[in-house]
Structure formats: C-alpha cells, structure tokens
Design a protein around this motif. Structure first.
Motif, PDB file in Angstrom:
ATOM      1  N   ILE A 280      31.221  45.818  42.894  1.00  0.00           N
ATOM      2  CA  ILE A 280      30.844  44.476  43.341  1.00  0.00           C
ATOM      3  C   ILE A 280      31.045  44.364  44.852  1.00  0.00           C
ATOM      4  O   ILE A 280      30.217  43.801  45.573  1.00  0.00           O
ATOM      5  CB  ILE A 280      31.654  43.408  42.586  1.00  0.00           C
ATOM      6  N   MET A 281      32.132  44.918  45.345  1.00  0.00           N
ATOM      7  CA  MET A 281      32.399  44.838  46.774  1.00  0.00           C
ATOM      8  C   MET A 281      31.352  45.587  47.591  1.00  0.00           C
ATOM      9  O   MET A 281      30.985  45.156  48.685  1.00  0.00           O
ATOM     10  CB  MET A 281      33.799  45.373  47.068  1.00  0.00           C
ATOM     11  N   VAL A 285      26.908  46.280  42.005  1.00  0.00           N
ATOM     12  CA  VAL A 285      26.983  45.395  40.845  1.00  0.00           C
ATOM     13  C   VAL A 285      26.993  43.965  41.366  1.00  0.00           C
ATOM     14  O   VAL A 285      27.691  43.652  42.341  1.00  0.00           O
ATOM     15  CB  VAL A 285      28.244  45.675  39.993  1.00  0.00           C
ATOM     16  N   LEU A 286      26.216  43.099  40.706  1.00  0.00           N
ATOM     17  CA  LEU A 286      26.044  41.737  41.228  1.00  0.00           C
ATOM     18  C   LEU A 286      27.216  40.822  40.897  1.00  0.00           C
ATOM     19  O   LEU A 286      27.675  40.074  41.750  1.00  0.00           O
ATOM     20  CB  LEU A 286      24.749  41.133  40.668  1.00  0.00           C
ATOM     21  N   ALA A 287      27.701  40.873  39.647  1.00  0.00           N
ATOM     22  CA  ALA A 287      28.715  39.892  39.257  1.00  0.00           C
ATOM     23  C   ALA A 287      29.401  40.314  37.969  1.00  0.00           C
ATOM     24  O   ALA A 287      28.912  41.180  37.221  1.00  0.00           O
ATOM     25  CB  ALA A 287      28.077  38.514  39.075  1.00  0.00           C
ATOM     26  N   VAL A 288      30.543  39.662  37.694  1.00  0.00           N
ATOM     27  CA  VAL A 288      31.297  39.881  36.462  1.00  0.00           C
ATOM     28  C   VAL A 288      32.124  38.626  36.199  1.00  0.00           C
ATOM     29  O   VAL A 288      32.634  38.007  37.135  1.00  0.00           O
ATOM     30  CB  VAL A 288      32.222  41.115  36.594  1.00  0.00           C
ATOM     31  N   PRO A 289      32.261  38.191  34.942  1.00  0.00           N
ATOM     32  CA  PRO A 289      33.222  37.130  34.630  1.00  0.00           C
ATOM     33  C   PRO A 289      34.630  37.727  34.658  1.00  0.00           C
ATOM     34  O   PRO A 289      34.876  38.771  34.055  1.00  0.00           O
ATOM     35  CB  PRO A 289      32.817  36.666  33.231  1.00  0.00           C
ATOM     36  N   PHE A 290      35.538  37.070  35.350  1.00  0.00           N
ATOM     37  CA  PHE A 290      36.885  37.616  35.551  1.00  0.00           C
ATOM     38  C   PHE A 290      37.884  36.827  34.721  1.00  0.00           C
ATOM     39  O   PHE A 290      38.060  35.618  34.907  1.00  0.00           O
ATOM     40  CB  PHE A 290      37.251  37.549  37.038  1.00  0.00           C
TER      41      PHE A 290
END
Length: 346
Positions: A280-281, A285-290
C-alpha cells in the motif's frame, strides 16, 4: 494600633492568595491517593496472575496476520507472570488437529483457552468446546465462532470488514462509470470470516459499476492462495480488479514480477499483513480494511485475565475497523508484529 492593622491586612491578603493554591494542593493529594490505589490494585491483579497458563489455538502462522495477533498477546503478557502456549492446527482443513489441541490444553489443566477457530459452526468443534468449557473458560479469538459456551470473544464484524472495502471501491467506481470485472480470492467457506466478509463486500458494491465474476476459495497459506490466483487468471477473462486475502494479493504481486499475469489489474486486500502494508505504501495495492490484529491480541488476553480475576463473562469486543489506503499511508501508523517475530509453538 497601626501595627495591629498591618498584621490583620497581611493575614487576610495571605489567606486570599493561598485559598486557590490550597484547593489545587487538595486536588493533587486526592489524585495521588487514587493513583496510588490504582497502582496497588494493578500490582495485586498482576500478582494474582502469577503461575497462570493460557493456551492460544490458531489455524496456522502461514498467514502473517496471525503473527501480529500472537505478538499482541505476548506484548500484553509482559508484566504478568504467566505462560502463553501457542498451538497451530496446520490450516483451515485441520479440524481434527484443532479439536485434539483443545483437548490437550484441557488435559494440561491450563487456566483458559483462546481459540482462533478453523470452523465457525462444525458440530464436532462446537461439541468439543462445550465439553472443555465445563472445566475451564474458552474465548473466541478473531474468527467468528457460533458457540454459546464461550466466556467471551475478541474480534470484529467480518461483514463490516467487507462492507468497508466495498464502500471504498464503490466510491472509486460508482454506478454509471465504466464497468469493471472483479474476482474475489478468499478463505475457505468453513472459516468464520470468509462468508460474512463476502456478504459485506457485495453489499458495499451494490451501488457500483464493479461486477464480481468469479469467487475462488482456499486455505490462506501462500501456496494454496497462489493456486487460486492462477486458476482465476486461467479461467476468467478480462479481470480488472482482484479482491483477495493478504496471501492472495501477495501471490499476485509475485506473479506479476515474473509473468504478465496481473498486469493492469488493480489490487485490494481484504485484511492486513506486513506485505500488504508495504505494498500500500508503494502503491501496488490500493487499500485494505484495517482491524488492528495486534490490538486484538492485547484485548484477548485482557479479557481472559479479567474473567479469571472476576468471573464475569465478556461479550464481543474488538477494535474499530478503518480503511487504510495508499492516499493516507504516510499519515496513519499501522502497527504489526516486528520483523523476525515468531512465537514458540508447542
């Protein structure tokens, strides 16, 4: 006479100046009293934890997510004189192994069991939990577990995990925008998280131009998820978006480095891992629920110790779910287990 008047004047003035300071001093004394009591209570509680042993059962540590849960447990255990006994079943198909480990922990007469269940509702596992819970407390850990015999559960709503990701994708691809074909690579259907996550994801995507044209399920080891990714690209044409478990996304990134598979395909992950955080950094990868797996480990041990001290059962407790995306990756601290961390397995 004048001397007496002067003395009275100074005394009144001193009292007027000293009054607010006296109130502050009194407040400080009361604060110190309560702080001292809290310190004593905490010290007594930690002293009461001496000699405790707690079993931690997880599906496996092949998935980096569970390493962060384990680290959270061990981090919270610092300052307590207790033993954490880690067991891994070997995967989501290892039901018999997890049941055997559950019974082994009971035979060892541990004080509590935390279980990241390989199945949310398999009758054999629920029956084993029922039998063990009559001897010692059992707590659900991370994965959904439909047992009435638990003394508490730490985790998040996996349907909400999917919904958060679906809402994000819908904002990027609203209804009326260019159609986008997606595949979902997820965990096994018997797990306590993959089915509700898919339900939430589809709900979030309901007002979008994204169509999920294929769903592939496998154990969340890298090898199994890689096979699912390869099957997806071999059977589904024109994939524009891959929504995958952390190992599935890791596998796709690895494939794109050595083949043309995955070229031009957007990637989002359904949960966090070290590789997903780095990806992500760097924007791959665009996004993830954390859902903060480290904090879930910490909360799980706190809940178990609270029950052992008080006998009061806990309900579902867990961190608030937040979306972590490339746009905000430099602004948010996402804590995971340190590099090289691995718990000692029984």
């Amino acid at each position: 006479m004048s001397e007496k008047t002067s003395i009275n004047f100074l005394s009144k003035d001193w009292r007027r100046i000293a009054r607010p300071y006296a109130r502050r001093i009194a407040t400080a004394i009361v604060g110190l009293f309560f702080a001292a009591n809290l310190y004593v209570e905490d010290a007594q509680a930690q002293a009461g934890d001496t000699g405790l042993s707690i079993c931690v059962l997880v599906p496996h540590f092949k998935d980096e997510y569970w390493l962060s849960v384990g680290y959270g447990l061990e981090h919270e255990a610092q300052g307590h004189t207790l033993d954490l006994l880690f067991y891994e079943a070997g995967g989501y198909q290892s039901l018999d192994s997890q049941i055997s480990q559950l019974n082994e922990c009971a035979a060892r007469q541990v004080d509590a069991i935390l279980i990241g269940a390989v199945s949310s509702d398999h009758p054999d596992l629920l029956s084993a939990i029922h039998d063990v819970s009559e001897k010692l407390p059992v707590f659900g850990l991370v994965n959904e577990l439909h047992s009435k015999d638990l003394s508490g559960r730490i985790g998040v709503d996996w349907r909400q995990m999917g919904q958060v990701l679906g809402d994000y994708l819908a904002s990027k691809h609203p209804t009326g925008s260019a159609p986008k074909r997606a595949v979902l690579i997820s965990g096994p259907v018997e797990s306590g998280w993959a089915p509700p996550l898919e339900l939430g994801l589809r709900a979030g995507l309901s007002d979008s131009s994204i169509e999920i044209v294929g769903v592939f399920s496998a154990d969340t080891g890298l090898r199994q998820q890689l096979k699912a990714v390869e099957d997806a690209f071999a059977t589904i044409p024109d994939i524009g978006l891959l929504i995958g478990s952390a190992p599935a996304v890791e596998a796709t990134i690895g494939l794109s480095d050595v083949t043309d598979l995955g070229d031009g395909v957007d990637l989002v992950s359904t949960y966090i891992s070290h590789t997903i955080k780095r990806s992500i950094m760097n924007g791959s990868v665009l996004a993830v629920p954390f859902d903060d797996p480290v904090q879930q480990g910490e909360l799980a041990l706190k809940q178990a110790l609270r029950f052992l001290r008080t006998g009061h059962k806990g309900g579902l407790d867990g961190p608030k779910i937040a979306l972590y995306s490339h746009q905000e990756s430099s602004d948010r601290s996402v804590q995971l287990s340190p590099s090289g961390y691995f718990p000692e397995i029984q």
